[in-house]
Design a protein around this motif. Structure first.
Motif, mmCIF file in Angstrom:
data_model
loop_
_atom_site.group_PDB
_atom_site.id
_atom_site.type_symbol
_atom_site.label_atom_id
_atom_site.label_comp_id
_atom_site.label_asym_id
_atom_site.label_seq_id
_atom_site.Cartn_x
_atom_site.Cartn_y
_atom_site.Cartn_z
ATOM 1 N N GLY A 1 42.283 25.902 32.151
ATOM 2 C CA GLY A 1 40.885 26.314 32.033
ATOM 3 C C GLY A 1 40.701 27.817 31.947
ATOM 4 N N PHE A 2 41.755 28.581 32.254
ATOM 5 C CA PHE A 2 41.671 30.033 32.159
ATOM 6 C C PHE A 2 41.967 30.488 30.735
ATOM 7 N N LYS A 3 41.121 31.348 30.234
ATOM 8 C CA LYS A 3 41.279 31.863 28.873
ATOM 9 C C LYS A 3 42.410 32.889 28.809
ATOM 10 N N LYS A 4 43.169 32.860 27.747
ATOM 11 C CA LYS A 4 44.143 33.913 27.489
ATOM 12 C C LYS A 4 43.398 35.132 26.944
ATOM 13 N N ILE A 5 43.797 36.302 27.406
ATOM 14 C CA ILE A 5 43.103 37.533 27.015
ATOM 15 C C ILE A 5 43.308 37.792 25.524
ATOM 16 N N GLU A 6 42.200 38.070 24.830
ATOM 17 C CA GLU A 6 42.239 38.320 23.389
ATOM 18 C C GLU A 6 41.846 39.765 23.099
ATOM 19 N N GLU A 7 41.966 40.142 21.837
ATOM 20 C CA GLU A 7 41.662 41.519 21.439
ATOM 21 C C GLU A 7 40.200 41.857 21.704
ATOM 22 N N GLN A 8 39.317 40.904 21.541
ATOM 23 C CA GLN A 8 37.906 41.187 21.786
ATOM 24 C C GLN A 8 37.647 41.505 23.263
ATOM 25 N N ARG B 1 39.960 42.993 25.227
ATOM 26 C CA ARG B 1 40.483 44.340 25.394
ATOM 27 C C ARG B 1 39.492 45.368 24.853
ATOM 28 N N ALA B 2 38.866 45.045 23.749
ATOM 29 C CA ALA B 2 37.864 45.948 23.168
ATOM 30 C C ALA B 2 36.701 46.152 24.126
ATOM 31 N N PHE B 3 36.272 45.093 24.803
ATOM 32 C CA PHE B 3 35.187 45.230 25.773
ATOM 33 C C PHE B 3 35.613 46.143 26.913
ATOM 34 N N GLN C 1 43.021 55.664 28.758
ATOM 35 C CA GLN C 1 44.203 55.642 29.626
ATOM 36 C C GLN C 1 44.068 54.660 30.789
ATOM 37 N N ALA C 2 42.872 54.143 31.015
ATOM 38 C CA ALA C 2 42.649 53.176 32.101
ATOM 39 C C ALA C 2 42.857 51.733 31.648
ATOM 40 N N VAL C 3 43.219 51.555 30.370
ATOM 41 C CA VAL C 3 43.525 50.224 29.829
ATOM 42 C C VAL C 3 44.979 50.241 29.381
ATOM 43 N N ARG C 4 45.842 49.607 30.132
ATOM 44 C CA ARG C 4 47.283 49.694 29.862
ATOM 45 C C ARG C 4 47.813 48.353 29.387
ATOM 46 N N THR C 5 48.557 48.394 28.281
ATOM 47 C CA THR C 5 49.066 47.154 27.675
ATOM 48 C C THR C 5 50.580 47.159 27.472
ATOM 49 N N SER C 6 51.254 48.203 27.903
ATOM 50 C CA SER C 6 52.713 48.268 27.718
ATOM 51 C C SER C 6 53.384 48.783 28.988
ATOM 52 N N ASP C 7 54.693 48.542 29.087
ATOM 53 C CA ASP C 7 55.479 48.957 30.256
ATOM 54 C C ASP C 7 54.845 48.457 31.557
ATOM 55 N N LEU C 8 54.607 47.163 31.616
ATOM 56 C CA LEU C 8 53.880 46.592 32.748
ATOM 57 C C LEU C 8 54.794 45.939 33.789
ATOM 58 N N GLY C 9 56.097 46.125 33.632
ATOM 59 C CA GLY C 9 57.046 45.514 34.558
ATOM 60 C C GLY C 9 56.748 45.788 36.027
ATOM 61 N N PRO C 10 56.525 47.059 36.408
ATOM 62 C CA PRO C 10 56.261 47.349 37.830
ATOM 63 C C PRO C 10 55.002 46.681 38.369
ATOM 64 N N GLN D 1 32.193 49.899 37.355
ATOM 65 C CA GLN D 1 33.162 49.428 36.365
ATOM 66 C C GLN D 1 33.812 48.124 36.816
ATOM 67 N N VAL D 2 34.128 48.037 38.099
ATOM 68 C CA VAL D 2 34.683 46.791 38.618
ATOM 69 C C VAL D 2 33.699 45.651 38.417
ATOM 70 N N SER D 3 32.424 45.927 38.666
ATOM 71 C CA SER D 3 31.393 44.907 38.494
ATOM 72 C C SER D 3 31.327 44.404 37.054
ATOM 73 N N LYS D 4 31.346 45.318 36.085
ATOM 74 C CA LYS D 4 31.282 44.922 34.679
ATOM 75 C C LYS D 4 32.529 44.137 34.267
ATOM 76 N N ILE D 5 33.679 44.558 34.769
ATOM 77 C CA ILE D 5 34.926 43.852 34.442
ATOM 78 C C ILE D 5 34.877 42.416 34.959
ATOM 79 N N LEU D 6 34.482 42.253 36.214
ATOM 80 C CA LEU D 6 34.469 40.912 36.801
ATOM 81 C C LEU D 6 33.413 40.021 36.161
ATOM 82 N N LYS D 7 32.265 40.587 35.817
ATOM 83 C CA LYS D 7 31.249 39.769 35.145
ATOM 84 C C LYS D 7 31.781 39.234 33.819
ATOM 85 N N HIS D 8 32.449 40.107 33.055
ATOM 86 C CA HIS D 8 33.022 39.661 31.782
ATOM 87 C C HIS D 8 34.084 38.586 32.019
#
Length: 521
Positions: free
Chosen positions: A48-55, A57-59, A67-76, A100-107
């Motif tokens: 039931g959980f959606k996989k994250i899409e480009e749209q 990430r754009a939001f 720089q607050a949206v990181r998509t690479s070197d995520l091992g740590p 910002q946390v509020s907007k992220i969680l609402k989305h």
């Protein structure tokens, strides 16, 4: 005066100060290149959980700096510091504000995107890393102290403040944090509150349930709950902040903390003593409470096997302060306001212990660097366990009368299965006697299903049989959610589920953890 008391006067000259306690960090390294995925421990991904899409990430880029949206070197960010739990998230966000946390969680809630909140990632039960591909909400960019009131001793700060940095700032004002941890150089105060971390000075300053005055929390749908009270008394309605303390991000994301801080002690005394039985450890604690009472800040114990492990790996330059090794060691610390008074009380205790035969040998630190050296022995134990190979950690609590019995029974259990010395390297015990909190560590060459099956459910059945708790201070995370029934009744768990559903009906916050899973979640 006892003829033995001269042994307690000065620390041996060869015991040099180790690295400062605050420099101790999680290792953050691989353990023999192994990972863990025990059968039955991880549920299937919730479809039931959606996989994250480009749209999506754009939001997120529309409300956060690039720089607050990181998509690479995520091992740590996908791996806990013990290299035990591994997720597969391809997105980490670093919000700087509560809005910002509020907007992220609402989305995320509107689109059924699962989220795992992450602090310093120093947890030990897999609570701060993804299980699958959850979005990682890392709080490290929210690290400002908002306000400090020296009259009340209450500080208001962002959740991402590192505990050590907070302590340094408060120290300049003549105060300390009520919480002290070996991982203070990395852990976040928000994560400490979310896990209800206990720490080394629980005896003096108590639980975060008592020292946290208020919280700012964002719930799953983006609602901001602002209760950053600085009041010591507020008897108006349900005390909702208590629900979030220890909830491990499953009910909401803590973004701000209001916490009481005690004045910095003018006098700190540290002593280390050697004992020949755990019975004498318990007797020493009883006498310590009587003698030191209001100034006692810590009473830590560890066994001979723990010390051998630390010395064999030369952790932080530690040295054995005694000529002989003893079956048990106890570190006693006091926080007071009058050095002469505190020294007299400590010396009176030690003399009583030596004359009564509870203590065989002991040393007293003469300055701060020697105090750090003695504390280094205790705080180096977790790192030494990790250097020895894979380590299975069990943070449990039980009545003091049987505190060390679990270690002895686990050793005998492993010996009876033919595992001790082969599949299992050692079984050691250390912890906080005053609050009945034992840290049981079983070291092995690597993580395997076979070793885990030898430990579990034996350890949980033992705890249940002694009316103990399967988690004293490390939390539940992904490691212990499924075994919560060993500590809580079906009725208790049922009400926990109702609370979870009230705050997070879609179950997007830190899924697969904390509570036993149902078929629908």
């Amino acid at each position: 005066m006892s003829p033995h008391l001269s042994l307690l006067r000065n620390l041996p000259k060869y015991l040099r100060p180790s690295a400062p306690r605050s420099s101790i960090r999680p290792l953050g390294r691989a353990l023999h290149g192994t990972s863990i995925a025990f059968a039955g421990h991880l549920p299937p991904r919730n479809a039931g959980f959606k996989k994250i899409e480009e749209q999506d990430r754009a939001f997120f880029r529309s409300i956060l700096p690039e720089q607050a949206v990181r998509t690479s070197d995520l091992g740590p960010f996908n791996t806990d510091w013990m290299n035990k739990y591994h997720g597969k998230s391809d997105l980490v966000l670093f919000p700087r504000t509560t809005e910002q946390v509020s907007k992220i969680l609402k989305h995320c809630n509107d689109n059924s995107i699962a989220v795992v909140p992450q602090g310093g990632n120093t947890g030990l039960v897999g609570g701060g890393v993804p299980v699958y591909d959850e979005l990682i909400l890392n709080m490290s960019a929210m690290n400002k102290i908002r306000h400090f009131d020296s009259a009340s001793g209450v500080v208001v700060c962002d959740a991402g403040c590192i505990l050590e940095s907070l302590e340094e700032t408060l120290g300049a004002e003549g105060f300390i944090t009520p919480l002290d941890l070996g991982a203070k150089g990395s852990c976040h105060i928000g994560g400490n509150v979310a896990t209800n971390a206990g720490g080394l000075r629980f005896l003096r300053y108590g639980s975060l349930h008592g020292s946290v005055m208020g919280l700012e929390v964002v719930t799953a749908d983006g609602t901001i709950l602002d209760n950053l009270s600085i009041l010591h008394k507020d008897n108006t309605g349900y005390d909702l902040k208590q629900l979030f303390i220890g909830s491990e991000g499953t009910l909401g994301i803590i973004t701000g903390v209001s916490i009481w801080t005690p004045p910095k002690p003018k006098s700190v005394k540290v002593a280390l003593v050697g004992l020949d039985s755990f019975k004498n450890v318990q007797a020493t604690y009883e006498k310590t409470k009587t003698h030191l009472n209001e100034i006692l800040s810590a009473f830590e114990f560890w066994d001979k096997e723990s010390l051998k492990l630390v010395l064999s790996h030369s952790i932080q330059g530690t040295r054995d302060p005694f000529d002989d090794q003893y079956p048990f060691y106890v570190l006693i610390e006091t926080h007071g306001s009058n050095a002469e008074h505190d020294d007299a009380k400590l010396q009176g205790l030690l003399e009583d212990l030596m004359e009564g035969g509870e203590v065989v040998d002991g040393v007293v630190a003469q300055d701060e660097s020697q105090s750090q050296s003695l504390w280094g022995l205790r705080e180096s134990i977790p790192e030494a366990c990790s250097k020895a190979g894979a380590v299975y950690k069990y943070d449990v609590s039980m009545p003091q009368s049987v505190l060390y019995q679990l270690v002895e029974d686990m050793r005998e259990h492993m010996r009876s299965k033919g595992a001790l010395g082969s599949k299992v390297t050692d079984v050691i015990g250390y912890g906080h006697v005053g609050d009945g909190n034992l840290h049981l560590n079983i070291s092995a060459p690597k993580y395997t299903d076979e070793v885990q099956s030898l430990i579990e459910p034996f350890v949980y059945e033992w705890i249940q049989g002694h009316r103990g708790s399967i988690s004293a201070e490390h939390g539940l995370g992904v490691m212990k959610g499924a075994v919560l029934p060993y500590s809580k009744s079906p009725e208790m768990i049922g009400y926990m589920r109702k609370i979870k559903e009230a705050f997070d009906p879609k179950g997007i916050l830190n899924p697969y953890k904390y509570l036993p899973l149902t078929e629908s979640k």
